[in-house]
Write a protein that holds these residues in place. Structure first.
Motif, PDB file in Angstrom:
ATOM      1  N   ALA A  30      -3.134  -4.891   8.231  1.00 52.06           N
ATOM      2  CA  ALA A  30      -4.051  -3.652   8.564  1.00 52.06           C
ATOM      3  C   ALA A  30      -3.314  -2.493   8.227  1.00 52.06           C
ATOM      4  O   ALA A  30      -4.087  -1.494   7.269  1.00 52.06           O
ATOM      5  CB  ALA A  30      -4.601  -3.437  10.112  1.00 52.06           C
ATOM      6  N   LEU A  31      -2.101  -2.490   8.473  1.00 55.19           N
ATOM      7  CA  LEU A  31      -1.472  -1.186   8.020  1.00 55.19           C
ATOM      8  C   LEU A  31      -1.119  -1.245   6.475  1.00 55.19           C
ATOM      9  O   LEU A  31      -1.326   0.044   5.849  1.00 55.19           O
ATOM     10  CB  LEU A  31      -0.116  -0.996   8.816  1.00 55.19           C
ATOM     11  CG  LEU A  31      -0.012  -0.719  10.351  1.00 55.19           C
ATOM     12  CD1 LEU A  31       1.253  -1.078  10.865  1.00 55.19           C
ATOM     13  CD2 LEU A  31      -0.569   0.664  10.446  1.00 55.19           C
ATOM     14  N   ALA A  32      -0.930  -2.118   6.026  1.00 49.50           N
ATOM     15  CA  ALA A  32      -0.627  -2.413   4.386  1.00 49.50           C
ATOM     16  C   ALA A  32      -1.974  -2.267   3.886  1.00 49.50           C
ATOM     17  O   ALA A  32      -2.046  -1.329   2.769  1.00 49.50           O
ATOM     18  CB  ALA A  32      -0.030  -3.879   4.227  1.00 49.50           C
ATOM     19  N   LYS A  33      -3.022  -2.703   4.236  1.00 48.87           N
ATOM     20  CA  LYS A  33      -4.402  -2.486   3.572  1.00 48.87           C
ATOM     21  C   LYS A  33      -4.659  -1.010   3.827  1.00 48.87           C
ATOM     22  O   LYS A  33      -5.594  -0.451   2.965  1.00 48.87           O
ATOM     23  CB  LYS A  33      -5.528  -3.254   4.539  1.00 48.87           C
ATOM     24  CG  LYS A  33      -6.782  -3.417   3.711  1.00 48.87           C
ATOM     25  CD  LYS A  33      -7.630  -4.341   4.246  1.00 48.87           C
ATOM     26  CE  LYS A  33      -9.166  -4.228   3.557  1.00 48.87           C
ATOM     27  NZ  LYS A  33     -10.062  -4.996   4.230  1.00 48.87           N
TER      28      LYS A  33
ATOM     29  N   LYS B 275       6.270  -5.112   0.272  1.00 48.12           N
ATOM     30  CA  LYS B 275       6.501  -5.973  -0.958  1.00 48.12           C
ATOM     31  C   LYS B 275       5.839  -7.333  -1.109  1.00 48.12           C
ATOM     32  O   LYS B 275       5.110  -7.581  -2.081  1.00 48.12           O
ATOM     33  CB  LYS B 275       8.148  -6.126  -1.179  1.00 48.12           C
ATOM     34  CG  LYS B 275       8.290  -6.569  -2.885  1.00 48.12           C
ATOM     35  CD  LYS B 275       9.636  -6.538  -2.820  1.00 48.12           C
ATOM     36  CE  LYS B 275      10.080  -5.129  -3.413  1.00 48.12           C
ATOM     37  NZ  LYS B 275      11.506  -5.208  -4.093  1.00 48.12           N
ATOM     38  N   ALA B 276       5.806  -7.935  -0.050  1.00 52.31           N
ATOM     39  CA  ALA B 276       5.647  -9.418   0.150  1.00 52.31           C
ATOM     40  C   ALA B 276       4.049  -9.106   0.097  1.00 52.31           C
ATOM     41  O   ALA B 276       3.367 -10.142  -0.571  1.00 52.31           O
ATOM     42  CB  ALA B 276       5.821 -10.001   1.482  1.00 52.31           C
TER      43      ALA B 276
ATOM     44  N   MET C 129       2.536  -8.756  -3.277  1.00 54.74           N
ATOM     45  CA  MET C 129       2.696  -9.961  -4.149  1.00 54.74           C
ATOM     46  C   MET C 129       1.516 -10.940  -3.688  1.00 54.74           C
ATOM     47  O   MET C 129       0.941 -11.869  -4.756  1.00 54.74           O
ATOM     48  CB  MET C 129       4.015 -10.544  -4.068  1.00 54.74           C
ATOM     49  CG  MET C 129       5.179  -9.947  -4.505  1.00 54.74           C
ATOM     50  SD  MET C 129       6.825 -10.447  -4.470  1.00 54.74           S
ATOM     51  CE  MET C 129       6.910 -11.834  -5.361  1.00 54.74           C
ATOM     52  N   ARG C 130       1.110 -10.832  -2.644  1.00 50.96           N
ATOM     53  CA  ARG C 130       0.229 -12.107  -2.134  1.00 50.96           C
ATOM     54  C   ARG C 130      -1.307 -11.176  -2.523  1.00 50.96           C
ATOM     55  O   ARG C 130      -2.325 -12.068  -2.533  1.00 50.96           O
ATOM     56  CB  ARG C 130       0.173 -12.004  -0.644  1.00 50.96           C
ATOM     57  CG  ARG C 130       1.203 -12.891  -0.053  1.00 50.96           C
ATOM     58  CD  ARG C 130       1.107 -13.078   1.279  1.00 50.96           C
ATOM     59  NE  ARG C 130       2.322 -13.634   1.818  1.00 50.96           N
ATOM     60  CZ  ARG C 130       3.240 -13.123   2.826  1.00 50.96           C
ATOM     61  NH1 ARG C 130       3.066 -11.817   3.263  1.00 50.96           N
ATOM     62  NH2 ARG C 130       4.452 -13.803   2.920  1.00 50.96           N
ATOM     63  N   HIS C 131      -1.548  -9.945  -3.030  1.00 50.40           N
ATOM     64  CA  HIS C 131      -2.753  -9.498  -3.027  1.00 50.40           C
ATOM     65  C   HIS C 131      -2.699  -9.002  -4.404  1.00 50.40           C
ATOM     66  O   HIS C 131      -2.637  -7.653  -4.740  1.00 50.40           O
ATOM     67  CB  HIS C 131      -3.091  -8.446  -1.954  1.00 50.40           C
ATOM     68  CG  HIS C 131      -3.203  -8.989  -0.751  1.00 50.40           C
ATOM     69  ND1 HIS C 131      -4.528  -9.399  -0.182  1.00 50.40           N
ATOM     70  CD2 HIS C 131      -2.350  -9.116   0.379  1.00 50.40           C
ATOM     71  CE1 HIS C 131      -4.296  -9.977   0.921  1.00 50.40           C
ATOM     72  NE2 HIS C 131      -3.052  -9.664   1.249  1.00 50.40           N
TER      73      HIS C 131
ATOM     74  N   GLU D 251      -5.159  -7.862  -6.050  1.00 50.02           N
ATOM     75  CA  GLU D 251      -6.234  -7.301  -6.258  1.00 50.02           C
ATOM     76  C   GLU D 251      -5.541  -5.619  -5.820  1.00 50.02           C
ATOM     77  O   GLU D 251      -6.237  -4.587  -5.896  1.00 50.02           O
ATOM     78  CB  GLU D 251      -7.375  -7.415  -5.717  1.00 50.02           C
ATOM     79  CG  GLU D 251      -7.182  -7.271  -3.979  1.00 50.02           C
ATOM     80  CD  GLU D 251      -6.756  -8.682  -3.070  1.00 50.02           C
ATOM     81  OE1 GLU D 251      -6.608  -8.817  -2.007  1.00 50.02           O
ATOM     82  OE2 GLU D 251      -5.905  -9.600  -4.103  1.00 50.02           O
ATOM     83  N   TRP D 252      -4.280  -5.487  -5.491  1.00 55.68           N
ATOM     84  CA  TRP D 252      -3.954  -4.203  -5.121  1.00 55.68           C
ATOM     85  C   TRP D 252      -3.068  -3.545  -6.074  1.00 55.68           C
ATOM     86  O   TRP D 252      -2.632  -2.657  -6.078  1.00 55.68           O
ATOM     87  CB  TRP D 252      -2.990  -4.356  -3.710  1.00 55.68           C
ATOM     88  CG  TRP D 252      -3.497  -4.879  -2.380  1.00 55.68           C
ATOM     89  CD1 TRP D 252      -5.018  -5.149  -2.382  1.00 55.68           C
ATOM     90  CD2 TRP D 252      -3.120  -5.016  -1.266  1.00 55.68           C
ATOM     91  NE1 TRP D 252      -5.298  -5.234  -0.913  1.00 55.68           N
ATOM     92  CE2 TRP D 252      -3.840  -5.209  -0.333  1.00 55.68           C
ATOM     93  CE3 TRP D 252      -1.650  -4.722  -0.917  1.00 55.68           C
ATOM     94  CZ2 TRP D 252      -3.697  -5.448   0.996  1.00 55.68           C
ATOM     95  CZ3 TRP D 252      -1.332  -5.043   0.494  1.00 55.68           C
ATOM     96  CH2 TRP D 252      -2.360  -5.446   1.289  1.00 55.68           C
ATOM     97  N   GLN D 253      -2.761  -4.223  -7.334  1.00 53.65           N
ATOM     98  CA  GLN D 253      -1.936  -4.039  -8.220  1.00 53.65           C
ATOM     99  C   GLN D 253      -2.410  -2.744  -9.022  1.00 53.65           C
ATOM    100  O   GLN D 253      -1.377  -2.274  -9.399  1.00 53.65           O
ATOM    101  CB  GLN D 253      -1.857  -4.940  -9.339  1.00 53.65           C
ATOM    102  CG  GLN D 253      -0.932  -6.226  -8.924  1.00 53.65           C
ATOM    103  CD  GLN D 253       0.069  -6.124  -7.955  1.00 53.65           C
ATOM    104  OE1 GLN D 253       0.971  -5.629  -8.930  1.00 53.65           O
ATOM    105  NE2 GLN D 253       0.194  -6.634  -6.897  1.00 53.65           N
ATOM    106  N   ASP D 254      -3.694  -2.344  -8.785  1.00 52.64           N
ATOM    107  CA  ASP D 254      -3.910  -0.999  -9.371  1.00 52.64           C
ATOM    108  C   ASP D 254      -3.157   0.176  -8.613  1.00 52.64           C
ATOM    109  O   ASP D 254      -3.310   1.270  -9.388  1.00 52.64           O
ATOM    110  CB  ASP D 254      -5.483  -0.748  -9.319  1.00 52.64           C
ATOM    111  CG  ASP D 254      -6.202  -0.787  -7.964  1.00 52.64           C
ATOM    112  OD1 ASP D 254      -5.543  -1.717  -7.076  1.00 52.64           O
ATOM    113  OD2 ASP D 254      -6.769   0.105  -7.559  1.00 52.64           O
ATOM    114  N   VAL D 255      -2.772  -0.044  -7.742  1.00 58.23           N
ATOM    115  CA  VAL D 255      -2.010   1.096  -6.767  1.00 58.23           C
ATOM    116  C   VAL D 255      -0.425   0.941  -6.642  1.00 58.23           C
ATOM    117  O   VAL D 255      -0.024   1.549  -6.019  1.00 58.23           O
ATOM    118  CB  VAL D 255      -2.623   1.713  -5.487  1.00 58.23           C
ATOM    119  CG1 VAL D 255      -4.119   2.411  -5.897  1.00 58.23           C
ATOM    120  CG2 VAL D 255      -2.611   0.393  -4.663  1.00 58.23           C
ATOM    121  N   ILE D 256      -0.108  -0.141  -6.958  1.00 56.35           N
ATOM    122  CA  ILE D 256       1.312  -0.434  -6.841  1.00 56.35           C
ATOM    123  C   ILE D 256       2.013  -0.562  -8.056  1.00 56.35           C
ATOM    124  O   ILE D 256       1.656  -0.856  -9.344  1.00 56.35           O
ATOM    125  CB  ILE D 256       1.488  -2.189  -6.323  1.00 56.35           C
ATOM    126  CG1 ILE D 256       0.786  -2.676  -5.126  1.00 56.35           C
ATOM    127  CG2 ILE D 256       2.860  -2.432  -6.407  1.00 56.35           C
ATOM    128  CD1 ILE D 256       1.452  -1.799  -3.950  1.00 56.35           C
TER     129      ILE D 256
END
Length: 93
Positions: free
Chosen positions: A54-57, A78-79, A82-84, A86-91
């Motif tokens: 929840a914190l990561a999201k 970081k883990a 890598m699992r998501h 769909e988050w790469q737009d902000v990573i």
């Protein structure tokens, strides 16, 4: 789960309290467009309850709303990044 946000100068913190225990994710802001997530702490009593996720999201959602990127130095974040895919737009990195 309600996530609280505190930011003082270049340091920030997302936190939530569940069953009397507090989980947190901390970051440093390096510029208006970039934060470094450097630490996630979830007490043993909250493990397996989705607190870290929840914190990561929440951090991802805040980055999207604020138009900034996240460098995930914290091993947990970081883990999760890598699992998501769909988050790469902000990573970043």
């Amino acid at each position: 789960m309600e996530i609280m946000h505190e930011e003082t100068g270049s340091h920030g913190r997302y936190s939530t309290s569940v069953e009397g225990h507090t989980g947190e994710m901390t970051y440093s802001r390096t510029s208006p467009q970039l934060i470094i997530v450097d630490h996630t702490l979830v007490p043993d009593a909250l493990r397996g309850k989705g607190v870290g996720q929840a914190l990561a999201k929440h951090a991802i959602e805040e980055a999207r709303r604020g138009g900034w990127k996240i460098i995930p130095l914290c091993p947990f974040m970081k883990a999760q990044a890598m699992r998501h895919p769909e988050w790469q737009d902000v990573i970043q990195g």
